[in-house]
Design a protein around this motif. Structure first.
Motif, PDB file in Angstrom:
ATOM      1  N   MET A   1      16.860  -0.600  10.625  1.00 26.34           N
ATOM      2  CA  MET A   1      16.512  -0.529  12.022  1.00 26.34           C
ATOM      3  C   MET A   1      17.741  -0.800  12.894  1.00 26.34           C
ATOM      4  O   MET A   1      17.849  -0.230  13.960  1.00 26.34           O
ATOM      5  N   ALA A   2      18.646  -1.628  12.418  1.00 23.85           N
ATOM      6  CA  ALA A   2      19.829  -1.955  13.212  1.00 23.85           C
ATOM      7  C   ALA A   2      20.686  -0.722  13.499  1.00 23.85           C
ATOM      8  O   ALA A   2      21.351  -0.662  14.525  1.00 23.85           O
ATOM      9  N   ARG A   3      20.660   0.254  12.601  1.00 25.03           N
ATOM     10  CA  ARG A   3      21.454   1.475  12.796  1.00 25.03           C
ATOM     11  C   ARG A   3      20.766   2.479  13.724  1.00 25.03           C
ATOM     12  O   ARG A   3      21.337   3.519  14.035  1.00 25.03           O
ATOM     13  N   ARG A   4      19.529   2.195  14.116  1.00 26.02           N
ATOM     14  CA  ARG A   4      18.745   3.048  15.013  1.00 26.02           C
ATOM     15  C   ARG A   4      18.587   4.469  14.487  1.00 26.02           C
ATOM     16  O   ARG A   4      18.609   5.437  15.252  1.00 26.02           O
ATOM     17  N   LEU A   5      18.399   4.598  13.186  1.00 27.46           N
ATOM     18  CA  LEU A   5      18.161   5.903  12.582  1.00 27.46           C
ATOM     19  C   LEU A   5      16.678   6.218  12.512  1.00 27.46           C
ATOM     20  O   LEU A   5      16.295   7.360  12.278  1.00 27.46           O
ATOM     21  N   ALA A   6      15.844   5.219  12.705  1.00 29.02           N
ATOM     22  CA  ALA A   6      14.392   5.398  12.678  1.00 29.02           C
ATOM     23  C   ALA A   6      13.777   4.691  13.879  1.00 29.02           C
ATOM     24  O   ALA A   6      14.262   3.655  14.307  1.00 29.02           O
ATOM     25  N   ALA A   7      12.698   5.272  14.374  1.00 25.62           N
ATOM     26  CA  ALA A   7      11.983   4.664  15.489  1.00 25.62           C
ATOM     27  C   ALA A   7      11.021   3.595  15.003  1.00 25.62           C
ATOM     28  O   ALA A   7      10.673   2.683  15.729  1.00 25.62           O
ATOM     29  N   CYS A   8      10.583   3.726  13.736  1.00 26.92           N
ATOM     30  CA  CYS A   8       9.578   2.834  13.200  1.00 26.92           C
ATOM     31  C   CYS A   8       9.724   2.790  11.682  1.00 26.92           C
ATOM     32  O   CYS A   8      10.060   3.795  11.056  1.00 26.92           O
ATOM     33  N   ALA A   9       9.469   1.638  11.098  1.00 30.13           N
ATOM     34  CA  ALA A   9       9.457   1.504   9.635  1.00 30.13           C
ATOM     35  C   ALA A   9       8.241   0.685   9.244  1.00 30.13           C
ATOM     36  O   ALA A   9       7.908  -0.296   9.908  1.00 30.13           O
ATOM     37  N   GLN A  10       7.576   1.116   8.171  1.00 29.14           N
ATOM     38  CA  GLN A  10       6.403   0.411   7.658  1.00 29.14           C
ATOM     39  C   GLN A  10       6.586   0.208   6.164  1.00 29.14           C
ATOM     40  O   GLN A  10       6.968   1.132   5.450  1.00 29.14           O
ATOM     41  N   VAL A  11       6.296  -0.997   5.695  1.00 31.00           N
ATOM     42  CA  VAL A  11       6.383  -1.306   4.267  1.00 31.00           C
ATOM     43  C   VAL A  11       4.969  -1.481   3.728  1.00 31.00           C
ATOM     44  O   VAL A  11       4.197  -2.284   4.256  1.00 31.00           O
ATOM     45  N   VAL A  12       4.639  -0.707   2.714  1.00 28.20           N
ATOM     46  CA  VAL A  12       3.346  -0.794   2.039  1.00 28.20           C
ATOM     47  C   VAL A  12       3.621  -1.393   0.668  1.00 28.20           C
ATOM     48  O   VAL A  12       4.339  -0.802  -0.135  1.00 28.20           O
ATOM     49  N   ALA A  13       3.076  -2.590   0.417  1.00 31.65           N
ATOM     50  CA  ALA A  13       3.439  -3.249  -0.838  1.00 31.65           C
ATOM     51  C   ALA A  13       2.363  -4.216  -1.276  1.00 31.65           C
ATOM     52  O   ALA A  13       1.592  -4.697  -0.462  1.00 31.65           O
ATOM     53  N   PRO A  14       2.362  -4.590  -2.519  1.00 30.16           N
ATOM     54  CA  PRO A  14       3.021  -3.860  -3.601  1.00 30.16           C
ATOM     55  C   PRO A  14       2.160  -2.687  -4.053  1.00 30.16           C
ATOM     56  O   PRO A  14       0.952  -2.678  -3.840  1.00 30.16           O
ATOM     57  N   ILE A  15       2.805  -1.707  -4.644  1.00 31.43           N
ATOM     58  CA  ILE A  15       2.091  -0.584  -5.244  1.00 31.43           C
ATOM     59  C   ILE A  15       2.492  -0.500  -6.707  1.00 31.43           C
ATOM     60  O   ILE A  15       3.574  -0.924  -7.097  1.00 31.43           O
ATOM     61  N   SER A  16       1.609   0.027  -7.511  1.00 29.41           N
ATOM     62  CA  SER A  16       1.873   0.203  -8.935  1.00 29.41           C
ATOM     63  C   SER A  16       2.284   1.651  -9.170  1.00 29.41           C
ATOM     64  O   SER A  16       1.544   2.567  -8.805  1.00 29.41           O
ATOM     65  N   SER A  17       3.463   1.861  -9.741  1.00 31.48           N
ATOM     66  CA  SER A  17       3.977   3.209  -9.963  1.00 31.48           C
ATOM     67  C   SER A  17       4.132   3.490 -11.450  1.00 31.48           C
ATOM     68  O   SER A  17       4.555   2.620 -12.218  1.00 31.48           O
ATOM     69  N   THR A  18       3.787   4.706 -11.838  1.00 29.79           N
ATOM     70  CA  THR A  18       4.015   5.193 -13.190  1.00 29.79           C
ATOM     71  C   THR A  18       4.812   6.479 -13.057  1.00 29.79           C
ATOM     72  O   THR A  18       4.422   7.369 -12.296  1.00 29.79           O
ATOM     73  N   TYR A  19       5.928   6.584 -13.768  1.00 35.05           N
ATOM     74  CA  TYR A  19       6.816   7.724 -13.583  1.00 35.05           C
ATOM     75  C   TYR A  19       7.684   7.919 -14.823  1.00 35.05           C
ATOM     76  O   TYR A  19       7.829   7.036 -15.659  1.00 35.05           O
ATOM     77  N   TRP A  20       8.245   9.117 -14.925  1.00 37.71           N
ATOM     78  CA  TRP A  20       9.190   9.412 -16.008  1.00 37.71           C
ATOM     79  C   TRP A  20      10.592   9.033 -15.562  1.00 37.71           C
ATOM     80  O   TRP A  20      11.022   9.365 -14.455  1.00 37.71           O
ATOM     81  N   TRP A  21      11.337   8.333 -16.412  1.00 36.00           N
ATOM     82  CA  TRP A  21      12.742   8.016 -16.154  1.00 36.00           C
ATOM     83  C   TRP A  21      13.450   7.858 -17.492  1.00 36.00           C
ATOM     84  O   TRP A  21      12.950   7.178 -18.378  1.00 36.00           O
ATOM     85  N   ALA A  22      14.581   8.511 -17.630  1.00 39.37           N
ATOM     86  CA  ALA A  22      15.398   8.438 -18.849  1.00 39.37           C
ATOM     87  C   ALA A  22      14.580   8.829 -20.086  1.00 39.37           C
ATOM     88  O   ALA A  22      14.702   8.224 -21.146  1.00 39.37           O
ATOM     89  N   GLY A  23      13.716   9.848 -19.934  1.00 40.25           N
ATOM     90  CA  GLY A  23      12.954  10.366 -21.058  1.00 40.25           C
ATOM     91  C   GLY A  23      11.758   9.530 -21.482  1.00 40.25           C
ATOM     92  O   GLY A  23      11.145   9.805 -22.505  1.00 40.25           O
ATOM     93  N   GLU A  24      11.423   8.511 -20.718  1.00 41.71           N
ATOM     94  CA  GLU A  24      10.307   7.641 -21.059  1.00 41.71           C
ATOM     95  C   GLU A  24       9.418   7.400 -19.846  1.00 41.71           C
ATOM     96  O   GLU A  24       9.881   7.434 -18.711  1.00 41.71           O
ATOM     97  N   VAL A  25       8.142   7.129 -20.120  1.00 42.21           N
ATOM     98  CA  VAL A  25       7.220   6.759 -19.048  1.00 42.21           C
ATOM     99  C   VAL A  25       7.483   5.299 -18.684  1.00 42.21           C
ATOM    100  O   VAL A  25       7.537   4.427 -19.551  1.00 42.21           O
ATOM    101  N   GLN A  26       7.684   5.066 -17.409  1.00 38.17           N
ATOM    102  CA  GLN A  26       7.964   3.722 -16.906  1.00 38.17           C
ATOM    103  C   GLN A  26       6.820   3.271 -16.003  1.00 38.17           C
ATOM    104  O   GLN A  26       6.143   4.101 -15.392  1.00 38.17           O
ATOM    105  N   GLN A  27       6.617   1.987 -15.905  1.00 37.16           N
ATOM    106  CA  GLN A  27       5.674   1.409 -14.953  1.00 37.16           C
ATOM    107  C   GLN A  27       6.409   0.316 -14.196  1.00 37.16           C
ATOM    108  O   GLN A  27       7.176  -0.443 -14.794  1.00 37.16           O
TER     109      GLN A  27
END
Length: 92
Positions: A1-27
């Motif tokens: 926000m200090a750089r004024r690149l966005a008018a607004c920021a919202q943090v949604v947390a925590p969330i549980s993510s499952t994704y592929w990374w480095a050839g493996e399923v990660q959580q």
């Protein structure tokens, strides 16, 4: 926000993510950051996220406004006008 690149920021947390990374399923427990900006500031905002993020490849997703509203905060030091609606102020 200090750089004024966005008018607004919202943090949604925590969330549980499952994704592929480095050839493996990660959580992982992650935090979703939503930032609202104008089209002309998007690339600078994305570069800032890449610079500051702890991930090697942070996910950056761009949505365009579906209502056709444009943000006018860029010329007002980050302040919004009364006529703007925040739900439509996603990157143009």
């Amino acid at each position: 926000m200090a750089r004024r690149l966005a008018a607004c920021a919202q943090v949604v947390a925590p969330i549980s993510s499952t994704y592929w990374w480095a050839g493996e399923v990660q959580q992982a427990e992650e935090w979703l950051l939503l930032m609202k900006t104008t089209a002309d500031r998007f690339e600078d905002l994305a570069a800032c996220v890449r610079e500051l993020h702890s991930y090697e490849v942070p996910e950056i997703v761009r949505f365009r406004s579906c209502r056709g509203h444009r943000t006018t905060w860029s010329g007002s030091g980050g302040r919004r006008s009364q006529s703007e609606t925040s739900s439509a102020d996603v990157a143009e």
